[in-house]
Structures are given as C-alpha cells and as structure tokens.
Design a protein around this motif. Structure first.
Motif, mmCIF file in Angstrom:
data_model
loop_
_atom_site.group_PDB
_atom_site.id
_atom_site.type_symbol
_atom_site.label_atom_id
_atom_site.label_comp_id
_atom_site.label_asym_id
_atom_site.label_seq_id
_atom_site.Cartn_x
_atom_site.Cartn_y
_atom_site.Cartn_z
ATOM 1 N N THR A 115 0.829 -1.211 0.000
ATOM 2 C CA THR A 115 0.000 0.000 0.000
ATOM 3 C C THR A 115 0.861 1.258 0.000
ATOM 4 N N LYS A 116 1.989 1.211 0.706
ATOM 5 C CA LYS A 116 2.887 2.366 0.697
ATOM 6 C C LYS A 116 3.541 2.539 -0.669
ATOM 7 N N SER A 117 3.900 1.426 -1.307
ATOM 8 C CA SER A 117 4.512 1.509 -2.636
ATOM 9 C C SER A 117 3.524 2.063 -3.661
ATOM 10 N N ALA A 118 2.235 1.737 -3.485
ATOM 11 C CA ALA A 118 1.209 2.219 -4.414
ATOM 12 C C ALA A 118 0.700 3.610 -4.040
ATOM 13 N N LYS A 119 1.252 4.181 -2.936
ATOM 14 C CA LYS A 119 0.857 5.511 -2.462
ATOM 15 C C LYS A 119 -0.618 5.574 -2.050
ATOM 16 N N GLY A 120 -1.029 4.536 -1.333
ATOM 17 C CA GLY A 120 -2.380 4.530 -0.794
ATOM 18 C C GLY A 120 -3.162 3.285 -1.185
ATOM 19 N N ARG A 121 -4.088 2.875 -0.318
ATOM 20 C CA ARG A 121 -4.880 1.674 -0.580
ATOM 21 C C ARG A 121 -5.776 1.841 -1.798
ATOM 22 N N GLU A 122 -6.249 3.080 -2.021
ATOM 23 C CA GLU A 122 -7.149 3.306 -3.141
ATOM 24 C C GLU A 122 -6.458 3.134 -4.490
#
Length: 468
Positions: free
Chosen positions: A187-194
């Motif tokens: 989630t941090k790598s994708a810059k957020g769960r959304e």
C-alpha cells in the motif's frame, strides 16, 4: 453492508433522522451526479452512439465512469447469435433489481444488509448494425445514494488482482514475510490503498487459493494414511475439514495417550499456534497441559490453513468431540481476536487467560520507544501484571504508570486494558491455572532427541499423520 447504502444510512444518522426519506435521497443523489458530470470530462460520460471495438472495452469504459461517480457495476442481460457471439449486453449498477424474498427469513435472526435497491443506472451496447458495439441506451439515474470518492475503490468491479500484484505477493510469501507486513508495504509503494487495486481480504483470499491449488496429491495421501493408524490404535481420532471444492483445509488428530492424558489433566489447557510448518505456511497448533508432576502433556495437534475465527471454531468443536465433549475449565492462548471470538462462541464457560509471554512480546512491539528509553517501565508493567492483590491497587498503579510515562493516549494500551481480566493476576487468582502463565513454558520438553522449537521433530512426537 453495501457501500452505497452505508453512505445513505450514515448521512441520515448524522442528521438525527429516524426514518429515511427515499424521495429526498434520490433528489439529493441526482443533484450530486449532475455536479459530478459537470466536474469530469465529457469524454468520460457515456453517450448514445459511442462506439467500442469489443464488449470488454465497453465494460472498462463504463467501469471507469462508475469509479468517478462512485458506484459499482456488473454485467446484466446479454444475447448471443448462432455463432456464439455476444450481440447485445447490458451493464448495470450493482444495486439493480431487488432481492428475492427468502422463505427462511422468518427463522433468521440477523439478516444480511440490503444491497439491491432497484437501481435504474445502466449502459446498453449492441453490435447488430456493424462489427462495433454502439451505446444504444444510457441511464445515469440512481435510486440510492452512491458512495463517497474515498470508498469508490472498494467496489468489487474496481478491484482487480493483476499479474504484477500476484507476482509481488508470491515473492513476499516465498520470502517468509507475514501477510500483514507485506500488505502494508504494498500500500505504501502504491501511495495509498485506493491506488493498489485490491483489498486486504482479496490479498488473503489469493494466498488461500494459491496454497489450496499447490496441495500435492502426496500430501493428501499422507493425510489419508491416518485411517491405517486406527487399525493399530482403535482409539486414534482424526478429523479433516474440506472446502467447497472438496480440498483439505484443516486437520486435527489425537491418539489414545493424548485422549487419556486429557481425561485426567483437562482442567487447564494451553493452545499454541506459533509453530510453523514448512514453506506452505500452515499453522501447526497444539493443545498442551501439565500432569501431576508438572510435566508437559500433549492433548492434540492440528494443521490449520489460516487463523480465522471459522477455522478456530471448527477446531474447538472437533477437539471437544474427540474428548467426549469434555471442555477445559481454563485455556491459555495468545492475544488473538479471532481465537477469542471462537472461544466465546464455542466454549463460553471456559475461563480464557492470555499468555504473559505473548503480552510482553506485543508490548515490546507496540511500545518499543518506551522499552528502549526507559528501563523502569518494564518493572512497572510487570508489577501491574503480577504484584497487586486487589483491584483498586491495580487500577491505581495502572493509571500512575500511564501518567508517569505519558501513555494515556496509547491505543494498544487502551485495548490491552480492556482485556485486563484475562491477563492481570489480580482478576485470575480464583481461577485454577496450574501455575501456568505462558504457553512458552510448555515448550521445555524433556526429550533430548529434538529441539523444543523445532516443529518438524515436534510433529513427529505427536504422531503427525503427514510428512512435514
């Protein structure tokens, strides 16, 4: 609860209204959709006559539009020609139609949340004019309040496990990284769960499905060899749970010595799931206790596919069945919410105590800064666990500790305090525990042919029916 309906309920609850005015909600929602349409590009809004090369292209376009308007979609009616080619497809809101009445509703205590509201929103495509799919019908009106932009990614149509995400999950799993830590990193790598594209439940379901598929026929054959053990030991007990696809999930076994030991020393049981199997990641769980010489006794063992409340409920039911429905007076476990839920449901009369060793491990994890900087905190925390004879003295010492180290707002300590009756000895002095305060002390087996923390040798000790 359905996301759209949750937003509707929350809105009305905050206003303090007891009943929902459906017409007013639809009018408000129509206004909000008009506002959203004015804020997004016109190219993103479906229009009559739009062309798409394939059905999937039309679906993806409408799904992208649904993400911006904050609702979920699904495929509805469709018709194929004699060549099995889809010539007509309706893509609708996930809240289309109404739920059919179930005759069993009269005997159901807790009904599932309402998810269908007869929604009218849809997009219909047709390819009978030429090879391309044309939009022949589009309705933007909803009969319910759509979700908020922060919840739009939670709709089923917006979640998709891509090959890249699957490869990343496989890499983390093969490296031994726990699912929770791996999920947080992704989630941090994708810059957020959304922005990730999947939820934590999707993550766990993928791992479960992957491990089920990877089960080799040899493993299944090894489990079924337990039938042969009953010829040697008529009192040997085993149980296997399978899923909807008839694949093995959870396994429990106990031989005659274990059952006899439990018959005499069943007052206090320690349930430990911290052992691990090999790379498949199955949890090796044991029911342990002590005899009249305070030597460790094994009452049963299990291989669990996961640590969900449903798995624990099946295991506790199976263990009680193996032991002639005789339940322990006290059980000692780690601080696991799913385990606590299962125990409260299946063994409500059994006193549930928490392992002090695991409590210290969790404290060191959640209060690492305090443990490293203040040596006295460990002593004060230990006093709260062991030293006080009455409840008032314990409560006073706890509050003084929080104030002394400025921890009044620590969430973990608040949750731990709510469970104080399960770990503080001031609440458990009248509960018989056979001097057991931790599951770790039961790992000190006297046999010298295996290491107490080696799950492979330990499984051999408890007559494991499978080759670990």
């Amino acid at each position: 609860m359905n996301i759209e309906f949750y937003s509707c309920r929350k809105l009305e609850f905050e206003r303090g209204e007891e009943e929902i005015n459906e017409d007013k909600l639809v009018d408000d929602n129509r206004k909000s959709i008009d506002v959203i349409h004015s804020e997004i590009s016109e190219k993103s809004i479906p229009k009559i006559g739009m062309e798409f090369e394939t059905e999937d292209e039309a679906y993806n376009f409408y799904n992208s539009y649904a993400y911006k308007v904050c609702f979920g979609i699904r495929k509805s009616k469709g018709y194929k020609d004699k060549h099995d080619v889809m010539i007509n497809r309706t893509i609708c809101c996930s809240c289309e139609r109404y739920r059919q009445k179930d005759k069993r509703d009269v005997i159901v205590r807790a009904h599932r949340a309402k998810t269908r509201f007869g929604c009218l929103a849809l997009m219909k495509v047709d390819c009978r004019q030429n090879d391309k799919y044309h939009v022949v019908e589009f309705n933007p009106e909803h009969t319910h309040v759509t979700s908020t932009p922060t919840k739009s990614h939670l709709h089923r149509s917006q979640r998709r496990l891509t090959p890249a995400l699957a490869a990343e999950i496989d890499l983390a799993d093969s490296s031994g990284i726990a699912p929770k830590e791996s999920w947080e990193l992704m989630t941090k790598s994708a810059k957020g769960r959304e922005s990730l594209g999947i939820t934590h439940v999707d993550y766990k379901n993928y791992l479960r499905t992957k491990r089920t598929i990877q089960m080799r026929s040899g493993d299944t054959g090894g489990v079924l060899e337990t039938q042969g053990k009953q010829l040697e030991d008529p009192n040997f007990f085993y149980a296997i749970q399978v899923d909807v696809n008839e694949l093995i999930t959870n396994i429990f076994w106990a031989d005659a010595k274990m059952i006899m030991a439990y018959f005499y020393f069943s007052n206090v049981v320690s349930f430990d799931t911290t052992y691990k199997k090999n790379k498949e990641g199955r949890h090796f769980a044991m029911f342990l206790g002590v005899n009249h010489h305070k030597q460790t006794s094994i009452f049963g063992a299990a291989l669990l596919y996961d640590e969900t409340a449903e798995s624990f409920m099946w295991l506790f039911d199976t263990f009680a069945k193996a032991m002639s429905d005789k339940k322990p007076k006290t059980i000692l476990t780690d601080q696991d919410a799913a385990m606590a839920k299962a125990l409260a449901s299946k063994w409500p009369k059994t006193h549930h105590r928490l392992c002090i060793w695991h409590l210290y491990q969790n404290a060191a994890k959640h209060l690492s800064g305090v443990f490293e900087k203040i040596r006295e905190f460990d002593k004060d925390f230990s006093k709260c666990i062991y030293d006080y004879e009455d409840e008032e003295a314990f409560l006073q010492a706890w509050n003084e500790m929080l104030e002394k180290y400025n921890l009044q707002d620590n969430d973990w300590l608040k949750r731990t305090f709510d469970l104080r009756e399960k770990w503080a000895l001031v609440y458990g002095r009248e509960t018989f525990c056979a001097d057991m305060t931790t599951t770790q002390s039961l790992r000190s087996f006297s046999s010298s042919d295996y290491h107490p923390r080696d799950p492979y040798a330990l499984a051999t000790r408890v007559s494991s029916p499978v080759q670990l």
